[in-house]
Design an enzyme around this catalytic site. Structure first.
Site, PDB file in Angstrom:
ATOM      1  CG  HIS A 199      -2.209   0.758   0.874  1.00 44.49           C
ATOM      2  ND1 HIS A 199      -3.261   0.201   0.182  1.00 44.49           N
ATOM      3  CD2 HIS A 199      -2.553   2.046   1.081  1.00 44.49           C
ATOM      4  CE1 HIS A 199      -4.212   1.103   0.013  1.00 44.49           C
ATOM      5  NE2 HIS A 199      -3.803   2.236   0.549  1.00 44.49           N
ATOM      6  CD  GLU A 446     -10.453  -7.789  -3.254  1.00 44.26           C
ATOM      7  OE1 GLU A 446      -9.420  -7.111  -3.402  1.00 44.26           O
ATOM      8  OE2 GLU A 446     -11.413  -7.428  -2.543  1.00 44.26           O
ATOM      9  CG  ASP A 470      -5.791  -8.110  -2.232  1.00 45.62           C
ATOM     10  OD1 ASP A 470      -4.615  -8.244  -1.829  1.00 45.62           O
ATOM     11  OD2 ASP A 470      -6.638  -7.425  -1.634  1.00 45.62           O
ATOM     12  CB  CYS A 517     -10.339  -0.741  -9.394  1.00 40.34           C
ATOM     13  SG  CYS A 517     -10.606  -2.094  -8.227  1.00 40.34           S
TER      14      CYS A 517
END
Length: 592
Positions: A199, A446, A470, A517
């Protein structure tokens, strides 16, 4: 002496500046400049905080019971000695005078300088005094926090045209701390740990600043105030570069800025392929204020509003329904009628909260948090919190087009439970007299199980959004935040490509919306491949939109689709894609 540190390139471009070392526990300390007129008041603020801690320790010392161990009094004496040491307060004061740092920042900077000196001491007893120094700094920082009413108006780098750019160096930066980082003065960052899709890396790309992660030793090797070059393209950090190297990178920096300005001119150009296929380019955002950057980049909507950032840096308090409603409403209104897809809170794994109502979310309580109680699993385990968030989202729908996205779905039972909760929320809003409109419901693909059972999921939802980060992690059994296995994270893996292609095809066949996304959507390297798979809706960080749009404008979707079977059948998809898609792109451009 000049040297290089190697890591993982996660955000492209070049950044040149002075190193600011920050311990992981102090990343969220305020970092801003003070105006020349505020330098003396800022020094006074620091000294008042120091004196308050001195008084506090002296009181503690006088109140020690007679039977208290001698070591306790000695420890307090050490702390008092450090507080009166000129190297401590004098050094911090110098950062305020010379660099215009605010008091908290100056204190943290001086701590890093002194901590390095303690580490280099041969005497073990003296080396261990570094812990005392850190405790003293934490006390002074707390004292400064109590003086919030006296904080001067922060200045910006523009107020100091002659000041050197600053680069942050840390062992790691937690996602919650990255919120503070996004508002800071730093032009790039370097961390010891992290992977290409951790992240920390994702936020770096969203800020469009160069970054290198997974360097392992950078925070130990780089000294406070060293001149540093971040090569975000190659994943190299150059410390104290020679004049020749510095000039070469300054030239590359200027070229990059020119290229960014050139791509910026595409902002108002519709994203349409050469054969006339219109493409949606949406933005990923983390806070309502990010909608402004999405509009500026030419986004046609928000494809992913990461609502979990509203839940972070709150000292353990969850946001109220009203607070969430105002945040979602602000984002919806800022997008001026364009769709806003809000993902329900996705915490756990690399995004833990500072206070968690379920112990399993804490890293220390779970062997593998990426596989634990996170995302929708946590929301369903906390029904009151989940209903509160859904009410806020539905209320925001009265102000524009809102879509609801659920992360980490893997079971039909979860979908049924979500639908039942939505019905209860709608009834609650109706009973309370709150306005809302129809909100499309979507799920993220995901987890491989969701991709395999997609036809069943599509019977119950309006759209799907593929979270490639993911999906790759779970398909290949790789922790994407762990630099030790970062080299195994492979978006070109045949299994990953088959799952993505199949998901896009099945959603389109069912007449349901489908978007990507994850990071693949914002990487121009994958633009043609996703177009070949039939994707017509991309969502990415606003800074990535211009480069992806350029690829789309030069692409012929029909010709690219003809190359897809060969790519999916290949045992080396990346090489085959380079050959097949490159040829299709060239042929398409020649026709026009």
């Amino acid at each position: 002496m000049s040297f290089q540190v190697f890591g993982i390139a996660v955000s492209r471009g070049v950044a040149i500046g002075r190193a600011v070392l920050v311990a992981s526990s102090r990343v969220d300390v305020a970092h801003y400049f003070v105006l020349p007129s505020d330098i003396q008041p800022e020094i006074d603020r620091l000294l008042r905080a120091r004196d308050a801690v001195v008084q506090e320790l002296e009181v503690l010392k006088t109140e020690l019971p007679e039977d208290a161990p001698h070591e306790l009094a000695a420890l307090l004496d050490v702390h008092l000695m450090l507080l009166h040491d000129e190297a401590f307060t004098g050094g911090a004061t110098q950062w305020i005078v010379d660099r215009h740092y605010n008091a908290e920042w100056a204190l943290s900077a001086q701590l890093e300088v002194l901590a390095r000196q303690f580490d280099e001491m041969e005497d073990e007893y003296l080396r261990e005094r570094k812990a005392d120094l850190e405790q003293v700094v934490e006390r002074v920082l707390r004292a400064l926090a109590l003086e919030q009413g006296t904080v001067p108006q922060p200045a910006t780098p523009r107020d100091f045209a002659g000041e050197d750019p600053l680069l942050l160096v840390a062992a790691d930066i937690a996602p919650a701390d990255m919120i503070q980082f996004k508002r800071s003065v730093f032009r790039g960052f370097i961390t010891d740990i992290g992977g290409k899709t951790s992240h920390t890396a994702i936020v770096a790309r969203s800020m469009d600043i160069p970054a290198v992660v997974g360097t392992r030793e950078a925070s130990r090797l780089i000294m406070q105030d060293d001149w540093v070059i971040i090569d975000g393209d190659a994943g190299i950090v150059i410390v104290n570069p020679s004049p020749i190297v510095l000039e070469e990178y300054r030239f590359r920096q200027r070229q990059s800025e020119l290229e960014r300005a050139r791509l910026g001119r595409l902002r108002h150009t519709p994203a349409v392929t050469m054969d006339g296929e219109p493409i949606e380019l949406h933005a990923n955002i983390e806070m309502p204020a990010d909608a402004e950057a999405a509009i500026a980049a030419g986004a046609t909507g928000v494809g992913l509003f990461r609502s979990e950032f509203l839940f972070m840096n709150r000292d353990g308090e969850l946001p109220s329904e009203e607070e969430q409603f105002e945040a979602y409403k602000a984002a919806v209104q800022a997008m001026k009628g364009m769709p806003v897809t809000i993902r329900t809170v996705d915490v756990g794994a690399d995004k833990p909260l500072d206070r968690l109502t379920v112990n399993e979310l804490r890293h220390e309580h779970v062997l593998n948090p990426a596989m634990g109680l996170r995302a929708i699993r946590w929301s369903l385990a906390e029904p009151s919190m989940f209903r509160q968030q859904l009410r806020a989202i539905y209320r925001a729908s009265a102000f524009g087009k809102v879509k609801l996205l659920i992360p980490m779905v893997a079971h039909l039972a979860e979908v049924r439970q979500i639908l039942e909760t939505v019905r209860k929320v709608q009834q609650q809003l109706t009973d309370a007299g709150h306005a809302y409109t129809r909100v499309e419901l979507g799920v993220m693909i995901e987890i491989p199980a969701a991709a395999v059972m997609l036809p069943l999921l599509l019977r119950h939802v309006d759209f799907v959004s593929i979270g490639t980060n993911d999906l790759i992690q779970y398909t290949l059994a790789i922790d994407r935040a762990d630099e030790a296995v970062a080299h195994l994270y492979d978006p070109w893996h045949p299994a990953v490509l088959h799952l993505i292609a199949r998901s896009i095809a099945e959603a389109r066949a069912a007449g349901k919306g489908v978007s990507v996304c994850g990071e693949m959507a914002g990487d121009p390297v994958f633009s043609e491949l996703l177009l070949a798979m039939g994707l017509r809706s991309f969502s990415m960080h606003p800074s990535q939109i211009p480069a992806v749009k350029q690829r789309i404008l030069r692409a012929d979707a029909q010709r690219l689709a003809q190359a897809l079977p060969a790519i999916l059948a290949s045992d080396d998809p990346q090489t085959t894609a380079g050959q097949e898609l490159g040829a299709g792109r060239t042929a398409g451009a020649a026709l026009h």
